[in-house]
Design an enzyme around this catalytic site. Structure first.
Site, PDB file in Angstrom:
ATOM      1  N   ALA A  70       0.831  -1.217   0.000  1.00 44.97           N
ATOM      2  CA  ALA A  70       0.000   0.000   0.000  1.00 44.97           C
ATOM      3  C   ALA A  70       0.860   1.261   0.000  1.00 44.97           C
ATOM      4  O   ALA A  70       0.358   2.350   0.254  1.00 44.97           O
ATOM      5  CB  ALA A  70      -0.932  -0.005   1.201  1.00 44.97           C
ATOM      6  N   LEU A 115       4.097   4.013   0.739  1.00 41.83           N
ATOM      7  CA  LEU A 115       4.771   4.654   1.871  1.00 41.83           C
ATOM      8  C   LEU A 115       3.941   4.498   3.143  1.00 41.83           C
ATOM      9  O   LEU A 115       2.718   4.686   3.118  1.00 41.83           O
ATOM     10  CB  LEU A 115       4.921   6.142   1.544  1.00 41.83           C
ATOM     11  CG  LEU A 115       5.499   7.044   2.634  1.00 41.83           C
ATOM     12  CD1 LEU A 115       6.968   6.740   2.852  1.00 41.83           C
ATOM     13  CD2 LEU A 115       5.312   8.507   2.255  1.00 41.83           C
ATOM     14  N   GLY A 175       3.964   4.237  -3.282  1.00 38.84           N
ATOM     15  CA  GLY A 175       5.322   3.693  -3.217  1.00 38.84           C
ATOM     16  C   GLY A 175       5.379   2.206  -3.550  1.00 38.84           C
ATOM     17  O   GLY A 175       6.431   1.702  -3.974  1.00 38.84           O
ATOM     18  N   GLU A 194       5.828   2.218  -7.114  1.00 35.87           N
ATOM     19  CA  GLU A 194       7.194   2.656  -7.411  1.00 35.87           C
ATOM     20  C   GLU A 194       8.173   1.494  -7.229  1.00 35.87           C
ATOM     21  O   GLU A 194       9.080   1.296  -8.039  1.00 35.87           O
ATOM     22  CB  GLU A 194       7.579   3.831  -6.498  1.00 35.87           C
ATOM     23  CG  GLU A 194       6.782   5.093  -6.847  1.00 35.87           C
ATOM     24  CD  GLU A 194       7.041   6.270  -5.916  1.00 35.87           C
ATOM     25  OE1 GLU A 194       7.047   6.072  -4.684  1.00 35.87           O
ATOM     26  OE2 GLU A 194       7.232   7.392  -6.417  1.00 35.87           O
ATOM     27  N   GLU A 222      -1.428   9.556  -4.256  1.00 33.04           N
ATOM     28  CA  GLU A 222      -0.786  10.743  -3.666  1.00 33.04           C
ATOM     29  C   GLU A 222      -1.529  12.032  -3.986  1.00 33.04           C
ATOM     30  O   GLU A 222      -1.690  12.895  -3.127  1.00 33.04           O
ATOM     31  CB  GLU A 222       0.669  10.847  -4.157  1.00 33.04           C
ATOM     32  CG  GLU A 222       1.613   9.801  -3.594  1.00 33.04           C
ATOM     33  CD  GLU A 222       1.672   8.528  -4.433  1.00 33.04           C
ATOM     34  OE1 GLU A 222       0.723   8.249  -5.211  1.00 33.04           O
ATOM     35  OE2 GLU A 222       2.671   7.803  -4.313  1.00 33.04           O
TER      36      GLU A 222
HETATM   37  C1  1HE Z   1      -1.397   1.819   6.225  1.00 32.95           C
HETATM   38  C2  1HE Z   1      -1.196   2.109   4.864  1.00 32.95           C
HETATM   39  C3  1HE Z   1      -0.156   3.029   4.510  1.00 32.95           C
HETATM   40  C4  1HE Z   1      -2.823   0.698   5.034  1.00 32.95           C
HETATM   41  N1  1HE Z   1       0.546   3.554   5.531  1.00 32.95           N
HETATM   42  N2  1HE Z   1      -0.654   2.380   7.188  1.00 32.95           N
HETATM   43  N3  1HE Z   1      -0.844   4.745  -0.352  1.00 32.95           N
HETATM   44  C5  1HE Z   1      -2.093   4.899   0.060  1.00 32.95           C
HETATM   45  O1  1HE Z   1      -2.614   5.990   0.161  1.00 32.95           O
HETATM   46  C6  1HE Z   1      -2.823   3.620   0.354  1.00 32.95           C
HETATM   47  C7  1HE Z   1      -3.470   3.666   1.715  1.00 32.95           C
HETATM   48  N4  1HE Z   1      -4.140   2.402   1.992  1.00 32.95           N
HETATM   49  C8  1HE Z   1      -5.366   2.086   1.496  1.00 32.95           C
HETATM   50  O2  1HE Z   1      -5.933   2.766   0.657  1.00 32.95           O
HETATM   51  C9  1HE Z   1      -5.993   0.830   2.032  1.00 32.95           C
HETATM   52  O3  1HE Z   1      -5.386   0.503   3.255  1.00 32.95           O
HETATM   53  C10 1HE Z   1      -5.893  -0.390   1.077  1.00 32.95           C
HETATM   54  C11 1HE Z   1      -6.797  -0.169  -0.150  1.00 32.95           C
HETATM   55  C12 1HE Z   1      -4.464  -0.653   0.629  1.00 32.95           C
HETATM   56  C13 1HE Z   1      -6.358  -1.666   1.830  1.00 32.95           C
HETATM   57  O4  1HE Z   1      -7.657  -1.465   2.362  1.00 32.95           O
HETATM   58  P1  1HE Z   1      -8.206  -2.436   3.517  1.00 32.95           P
HETATM   59  O5  1HE Z   1      -9.625  -2.034   3.781  1.00 32.95           O
HETATM   60  O6  1HE Z   1      -7.923  -3.855   3.167  1.00 32.95           O
HETATM   61  O7  1HE Z   1      -7.281  -2.127   4.815  1.00 32.95           O
HETATM   62  P2  1HE Z   1      -7.334  -0.862   5.804  1.00 32.95           P
HETATM   63  O8  1HE Z   1      -8.303  -1.122   6.906  1.00 32.95           O
HETATM   64  O9  1HE Z   1      -7.456   0.412   5.057  1.00 32.95           O
HETATM   65  O10 1HE Z   1      -5.829  -0.905   6.388  1.00 32.95           O
HETATM   66  C14 1HE Z   1      -5.419  -1.920   7.260  1.00 32.95           C
HETATM   67  C15 1HE Z   1      -4.358  -1.311   8.159  1.00 32.95           C
HETATM   68  O11 1HE Z   1      -3.239  -0.969   7.384  1.00 32.95           O
HETATM   69  C16 1HE Z   1      -4.818  -0.021   8.827  1.00 32.95           C
HETATM   70  O12 1HE Z   1      -4.169   0.070  10.081  1.00 32.95           O
HETATM   71  P3  1HE Z   1      -4.942  -0.293  11.461  1.00 32.95           P
HETATM   72  O13 1HE Z   1      -3.907  -0.107  12.542  1.00 32.95           O
HETATM   73  O14 1HE Z   1      -6.111   0.665  11.528  1.00 32.95           O
HETATM   74  O15 1HE Z   1      -5.391  -1.734  11.307  1.00 32.95           O
HETATM   75  C17 1HE Z   1      -4.271   1.049   7.926  1.00 32.95           C
HETATM   76  O16 1HE Z   1      -4.052   2.290   8.586  1.00 32.95           O
HETATM   77  C18 1HE Z   1      -2.928   0.420   7.543  1.00 32.95           C
HETATM   78  N5  1HE Z   1      -2.407   0.944   6.281  1.00 32.95           N
HETATM   79  N6  1HE Z   1      -2.093   1.388   4.145  1.00 32.95           N
HETATM   80  C19 1HE Z   1       0.285   3.251   6.818  1.00 32.95           C
HETATM   81  N7  1HE Z   1       0.119   3.354   3.249  1.00 32.95           N
HETATM   82  C20 1HE Z   1       8.166   7.769  -1.354  1.00 32.95           C
HETATM   83  S1  1HE Z   1       6.743   8.587  -1.684  1.00 32.95           S
HETATM   84  C21 1HE Z   1       5.493   7.380  -1.819  1.00 32.95           C
HETATM   85  C22 1HE Z   1       4.175   8.031  -1.619  1.00 32.95           C
HETATM   86  C23 1HE Z   1       3.155   7.017  -1.155  1.00 32.95           C
HETATM   87  O17 1HE Z   1       3.311   5.826  -1.258  1.00 32.95           O
HETATM   88  S2  1HE Z   1       1.750   7.659  -0.465  1.00 32.95           S
HETATM   89  C24 1HE Z   1       0.893   6.241   0.157  1.00 32.95           C
HETATM   90  C25 1HE Z   1      -0.061   5.832  -0.840  1.00 32.95           C
END
Ligand code: 1HE
Length: 266
Positions: free
Chosen positions: A72, A74, A119, A122, A142
């Site tokens: 998912a 960063l 990421g 990426e 993002e």
């Molecule tokens: C996370 C992250 C994360 C999940 N960082 N903790 N990436 C994103 O914006 C993607 C963000 N994630 C999502 O949209 C969703 O989590 C998913 C579609 C991937 C999965 O959904 P789902 O319903 O199966 O899971 P969830 O309930 O959203 O997440 C489960 C747990 O993972 C939850 O934590 P919990 O403690 O509440 O159980 C979420 O907070 C955690 N989690 N994704 C931190 N990304 C070098 S620059 C790069 C720029 C980027 O990559 S920006 C990130 C883009």
């Protein structure tokens, strides 16, 4: 620290990256399923440490996620608290790690499923061969989260999709499924449901059977030639041809073909 398992043995250490090596293939698994394999600093460091010095005898790396997702992206919980200079350094560090994956010399095959986001995309784009399970979702969220890409997507994803399509993808937060990703070049193969890792392993074995120098030059040269002018690119191609075609492995490869047998590369 990630622990490198021995051939055929299950990995036991619970770090964010598990590694086991079997038949010249290093299986690298992102192990943060509760966080959808979000890439925190420790995980990036473990990837860096592996690709900076792959263990002796490893010919190919197979990269995958756990818990039904590749990554998912960063880890947003670490990101929120960083000031601008730290974000800059963090982004530049990701660039160096992604470059190490792309240009370190090891062919990297990625098995994709579920979230391949931000990421995570990426990271996938730094791999050389990408196999997508039908569950795969490609996204660059993002633009919808008030941030920008920072792990190399402008260059790697921009070159795969073209800037026009990447702009649209980021402005709208559009998600592409596995079939669309295949058509766009985000994936090279679409597997049977649940079959991405097996297909990736089969491709990794094929690649491991190639001459090492040939793999090395393919990885090193082609992306760089893309950065060159036409004339410089053709010159660089001739240098690569001269290097590879005069190797022992080239002699063996051609001899094996004429003798209708499998080559035995050094
Ligand atoms: C996370 C992250 C994360 C999940 N960082 N903790 N990436 C994103 O914006 C993607 C963000 N994630 C999502 O949209 C969703 O989590 C998913 C579609 C991937 C999965 O959904 P789902 O319903 O199966 O899971 P969830 O309930 O959203 O997440 C489960 C747990 O993972 C939850 O934590 P919990 O403690 O509440 O159980 C979420 O907070 C955690 N989690 N994704 C931190 N990304 C070098 S620059 C790069 C720029 C980027 O990559 S920006 C990130 C883009």
């Amino acid at each position: 620290m990630a622990k490198i398992g021995v051939a055929g043995k299950a990995e036991t250490e619970s770090g964010p990256l598990t590694i086991h090596v079997e038949d010249g293939i290093a299986h690298l698994t992102l192990q943060r399923p509760d966080k959808r394999n979000a890439l925190n600093d420790v995980l990036i460091e473990e990837l860096r440490a592996f690709f900076a010095a792959p263990p002796e005898g490893v010919a190919v790396a197979l990269l995958s996620g756990s818990g039904g997702h590749f990554s998912a992206g960063l880890d947003l919980s670490e990101h929120v608290s960083r000031p601008a200079p730290e974000v800059m350094k963090h982004s530049r560090h990701w660039h160096s790690v992604m470059d190490m994956i792309q240009f370190g010399g090891l062919p990297v095959v990625a098995a994709l499923e579920g979230a391949v986001m931000g990421g995570g995309l990426e990271l996938a784009a730094a791999a050389h061969v990408r196999v997508a399970d039908p569950s795969t979702i490609f996204q660059l969220p993002e633009g919808r989260r008030g941030i920008f890409v920072g792990g190399g997507a402008s260059v790697r994803i921009g070159r795969i999709l073209g800037p026009d399509r990447m702009v649209e993808m980021m402005l709208t937060g559009r998600k592409y499924g596995a079939e669309e990703g295949l058509a766009l070049g985000l994936a090279h193969y679409l597997s049977e449901p649940g079959g991405a890792r097996d297909q990736a392993l089969s491709l990794a074995r094929t690649i491991a059977g190639n001459a090492p120098l040939s793999n090395y030059i393919v990885i090193q040269a082609l992306s760089r030639i893309d950065d060159m002018s036409r004339g410089d690119g053709l010159f660089a191609e001739s240098l690569c041809a001269a290097l590879s075609q005069t190797s022992d492995d080239a002699r063996e490869g051609l001899k094996a073909f004429l003798e209708k047998r499998q080559p035995r590369f050094g």
